[in-house]
Design a protein around this motif. Structure first.
Motif, mmCIF file in Angstrom:
data_model
loop_
_atom_site.group_PDB
_atom_site.id
_atom_site.type_symbol
_atom_site.label_atom_id
_atom_site.label_comp_id
_atom_site.label_asym_id
_atom_site.label_seq_id
_atom_site.Cartn_x
_atom_site.Cartn_y
_atom_site.Cartn_z
ATOM 1 N N MET A 8 -2.424 15.519 44.352
ATOM 2 C CA MET A 8 -2.433 14.893 43.037
ATOM 3 C C MET A 8 -1.002 14.826 42.492
ATOM 4 O O MET A 8 -0.075 15.416 43.049
ATOM 5 C CB MET A 8 -3.332 15.684 42.083
ATOM 6 N N HIS A 9 -0.842 14.129 41.400
ATOM 7 C CA HIS A 9 0.458 14.074 40.732
ATOM 8 C C HIS A 9 0.843 15.484 40.274
ATOM 9 O O HIS A 9 -0.025 16.270 39.859
ATOM 10 C CB HIS A 9 0.375 13.127 39.527
ATOM 11 N N PRO A 10 2.140 15.851 40.342
ATOM 12 C CA PRO A 10 2.544 17.201 39.901
ATOM 13 C C PRO A 10 2.121 17.555 38.484
ATOM 14 O O PRO A 10 2.004 18.738 38.140
ATOM 15 C CB PRO A 10 4.077 17.161 40.031
ATOM 16 N N ALA A 11 1.881 16.534 37.649
ATOM 17 C CA ALA A 11 1.419 16.822 36.280
ATOM 18 C C ALA A 11 0.074 17.521 36.272
ATOM 19 O O ALA A 11 -0.318 18.085 35.238
ATOM 20 C CB ALA A 11 1.338 15.522 35.484
ATOM 21 N N ALA A 12 -0.652 17.525 37.396
ATOM 22 C CA ALA A 12 -1.917 18.252 37.471
ATOM 23 C C ALA A 12 -1.699 19.733 37.205
ATOM 24 O O ALA A 12 -2.625 20.441 36.767
ATOM 25 C CB ALA A 12 -2.568 18.046 38.833
ATOM 26 N N THR A 13 -0.477 20.234 37.473
ATOM 27 C CA THR A 13 -0.160 21.628 37.169
ATOM 28 C C THR A 13 -0.346 21.915 35.687
ATOM 29 O O THR A 13 -0.799 22.996 35.294
ATOM 30 C CB THR A 13 1.295 21.931 37.581
ATOM 31 N N PHE A 17 -2.873 24.645 34.048
ATOM 32 C CA PHE A 17 -2.395 25.683 33.129
ATOM 33 C C PHE A 17 -3.186 25.667 31.828
ATOM 34 O O PHE A 17 -3.546 26.726 31.294
ATOM 35 C CB PHE A 17 -0.908 25.464 32.850
ATOM 36 N N ILE A 18 -3.480 24.478 31.312
ATOM 37 C CA ILE A 18 -4.267 24.380 30.077
ATOM 38 C C ILE A 18 -5.654 24.974 30.282
ATOM 39 O O ILE A 18 -6.179 25.689 29.420
ATOM 40 C CB ILE A 18 -4.358 22.911 29.625
ATOM 41 N N ALA A 19 -6.266 24.694 31.442
ATOM 42 C CA ALA A 19 -7.588 25.253 31.722
ATOM 43 C C ALA A 19 -7.535 26.775 31.785
ATOM 44 O O ALA A 19 -8.448 27.473 31.313
ATOM 45 C CB ALA A 19 -8.125 24.688 33.032
ATOM 46 N N MET A 20 -6.458 27.325 32.352
ATOM 47 C CA MET A 20 -6.329 28.775 32.424
ATOM 48 C C MET A 20 -6.115 29.393 31.058
ATOM 49 O O MET A 20 -6.578 30.502 30.789
ATOM 50 C CB MET A 20 -5.175 29.151 33.357
ATOM 51 N N ILE A 21 -5.389 28.693 30.184
ATOM 52 C CA ILE A 21 -5.211 29.202 28.816
ATOM 53 C C ILE A 21 -6.572 29.359 28.139
ATOM 54 O O ILE A 21 -6.855 30.372 27.497
ATOM 55 C CB ILE A 21 -4.300 28.255 28.008
ATOM 56 N N LYS A 22 -7.416 28.361 28.313
ATOM 57 C CA LYS A 22 -8.740 28.417 27.691
ATOM 58 C C LYS A 22 -9.596 29.509 28.305
ATOM 59 O O LYS A 22 -10.296 30.233 27.584
ATOM 60 C CB LYS A 22 -9.424 27.060 27.837
ATOM 61 N N ASP A 23 -9.537 29.661 29.622
ATOM 62 C CA ASP A 23 -10.445 30.569 30.311
ATOM 63 C C ASP A 23 -9.934 32.000 30.394
ATOM 64 O O ASP A 23 -10.725 32.943 30.463
ATOM 65 C CB ASP A 23 -10.723 30.065 31.731
ATOM 66 N N VAL A 24 -8.583 32.158 30.392
ATOM 67 C CA VAL A 24 -8.027 33.486 30.637
ATOM 68 C C VAL A 24 -7.212 34.000 29.462
ATOM 69 O O VAL A 24 -7.452 35.093 28.951
ATOM 70 C CB VAL A 24 -7.151 33.472 31.912
ATOM 71 N N ALA A 59 2.302 30.400 37.985
ATOM 72 C CA ALA A 59 2.335 30.412 39.446
ATOM 73 C C ALA A 59 0.996 29.974 40.031
ATOM 74 O O ALA A 59 0.948 29.186 40.993
ATOM 75 C CB ALA A 59 2.694 31.819 39.946
ATOM 76 N N ALA A 60 -0.102 30.466 39.454
ATOM 77 C CA ALA A 60 -1.425 30.089 39.949
ATOM 78 C C ALA A 60 -1.687 28.603 39.736
ATOM 79 O O ALA A 60 -2.308 27.944 40.590
ATOM 80 C CB ALA A 60 -2.495 30.926 39.254
ATOM 81 N N SER A 61 -1.209 28.032 38.620
ATOM 82 C CA SER A 61 -1.396 26.608 38.359
ATOM 83 C C SER A 61 -0.662 25.767 39.398
ATOM 84 O O SER A 61 -1.190 24.771 39.908
ATOM 85 C CB SER A 61 -0.892 26.259 36.955
ATOM 86 N N PHE A 62 0.571 26.195 39.728
ATOM 87 C CA PHE A 62 1.341 25.448 40.729
ATOM 88 C C PHE A 62 0.693 25.542 42.106
ATOM 89 O O PHE A 62 0.566 24.535 42.820
ATOM 90 C CB PHE A 62 2.773 25.985 40.782
#
Length: 482
Positions: A8-13, A17-24, A59-62
């Motif tokens: 995917m495009h690197p912007a998927a990172t 990250f946004i999803a992790m902010i919400k979940d973690v 790091a996990a997002s990347f």
């Protein structure tokens, strides 16, 4: 080449990250406030903990983006993902119902789209999703999976516009109609539920005794001030519901092609929804208490499978607001297999008492202790009980049914009046039942189910129907000759 593995495009990172902010991160921060009370540590320790958590999430997002690849090989879409545990998902082209493109605010900044692949077995989430790909790549992917010819990138101005042959017919909503839809949406319940969820999350960081102090303060206020405060809160929530509807249904356009409907909508997030005609199980017409006196209604499609819109209760809005006189022509234009009946079979008069009792008895049970402790405000309880009785009578008056050779229609009301229209072949099951009180009055309840998301049935019913009418519907479904 689509057969080569792509990322995917690197912007998927960013989206990871946004999803992790919400979940973690958010639950972790809220939990840390609760731990601060019990663990004696310097503030800088907690700052370091949060910063460390942020670095891990980055790091996990990347790595999630780097380890995610997709390709088309033969007749399959193949997706591989996972940092430590590799997951492989193969989706046959024959199972794909639709491919939707969505462009949120961040997507549009980078010229990207989100691709959602829906299959017949999908639940309310997509079978597969690519969080961020280029607009052209999304169009090529749709071309390869659905056999559509993508146009040159320079000719496509809106990333959510379907790349299709010329539409057979299309309809858009004007701004005056959209504003009317927003002010009469009745979306207060959505924001009340959001406030309830938010309250449950921040409960840990609210100081001890806060609710007790608020309660003591409220008790000393007059009933008039309390009513004014409640009114102001309701007005505020109503205004937020208006804003939410405007953002959601701006630029709403429905297009009909040979075998599909394409719906494009949204202001900040432009979303395109594909509705295969062969997956539509029925159509639902909803007139809430604000729209019915004005002669307006919303039209929804009940669709089996696919990633439907959660805000529509697993239904898809075919048009957010139509005049009652426009619905017949709209259905004939976009869903010619369905017919909206004008004449309805009503329930017997002896059913009215049961509808009124069902509506008023719960209110009386709640109001009785309030009348005992606050006798000065008994007039308010009487008004509420009278309103409940009127609602019960409206439920009786609006309930009804109609059948023809191929189609069954039910009409009912909770707060909003709803009409559900289904083809006989789409009905998964039809049942009748009656309890002791109904048997005394020769009444029955009739309900049927249709396929909904993830194969789970969705049911509709009409209570206290005449025995003969219930048996006629049952015979129509059981012994009908094709």
């Amino acid at each position: 080449m689509m057969s080569e593995a792509k990322r995917m495009h690197p912007a998927a990172t960013i989206f990871n990250f946004i999803a992790m902010i919400k979940d973690v991160l958010v639950p972790a921060v809220i939990g840390s406030f609760a731990l601060i009370r019990n663990i004696d540590a310097a503030p800088w320790v907690w700052v370091l903990v949060i910063l460390g958590l942020l670095l891990i999430m980055v790091a996990a997002s990347f790595l999630s983006w780097y380890r995610f690849t997709y390709r088309i090989e033969g007749d399959e879409l193949r997706i591989e993902s996972g940092i430590f545990i590799r997951k492989k998902r193969y989706i046959s082209k024959n199972r794909i119902q639709s491919i939707d493109l969505t462009a949120g605010v961040i997507h549009r900044l980078f010229g990207l789209v989100k691709v959602e692949v829906q299959t017949a077995g999908s639940d309310n989430s997509a079978e597969a999703g690519l969080k961020a790909v280029s607009r052209r790549q999304g169009e090529l992917l749709r071309e390869a999976l659905k056999g559509e010819k993508a146009e040159p990138a320079g000719k496509v101005e809106d990333p959510t516009e379907p790349v299709k042959p010329k539409a057979v017919t299309q309809r858009t909503i004007g701004w005056k109609r959209l504003l009317l839809a927003a002010t009469t949406s009745g979306g207060i319940g959505v924001f009340l539920s959001l406030f309830a969820v938010f309250g449950s999350q921040v409960n840990q960081i609210i100081p001890d005794g806060f609710f007790t102090n608020v309660y003591n303060w409220a008790v000393h206020l007059s009933i008039v001030i309390l009513l004014v405060l409640v009114l102001l809160v309701c007005v505020g929530i109503w205004l937020m519901a208006i804003a939410g509807t405007l953002l959601r249904y701006s630029y709403f356009t429905i297009r009909k092609y040979e075998n599909e409907l394409f719906i494009t909508r949204g202001l900040l997030e432009k979303k395109q929804v594909t509705v295969p005609l062969n997956r539509i199980q029925g159509i639902r017409i909803q007139e809430n208490i604000f729209r019915q006196p004005l002669g307006y209604a919303a039209v929804y499609a009940e669709v089996a499978g696919g990633a439907l819109d959660k805000n529509d209760d697993f239904s898809i809005a075919l048009f957010p607001l139509l005049k009652r006189t426009e619905i017949q022509s709209f259905v004939q234009e976009y869903l010619p297999g369905f017919q909206i009946e004008e004449e309805w079979e009503q329930l017997p008069v002896r059913s009215a008492r049961r509808f009124i009792l069902r509506s008023t008895l719960p209110v009386v049970a709640i109001a009785a202790p309030l009348l005992y402790f606050f006798p000065l405000y008994s007039w308010m309880a009487l008004i509420i009980i009278a309103a409940a009785a009127v609602l019960g009578y409206l439920r009786f008056k609006d309930a009804g049914f109609t059948i023809n050779e191929k189609q069954l229609s039910f009409r009912s009301r909770m707060l909003s009046r709803e009409i559900i229209v289904v083809d006989r072949k789409r009905i998964q099951s039809l049942s009748t039942s009656n309890h002791w009180f109904q048997r005394r009055k020769s009444l029955q309840t009739v309900y049927f189910s249709i396929a909904s998301h993830s194969g789970v049935g969705k049911s509709f019913l009409v209570k206290d129907m005449e025995n003969g009418d219930a048996e006629a519907i049952r015979d129509w479904y059981s012994f009908h000759s094709d």
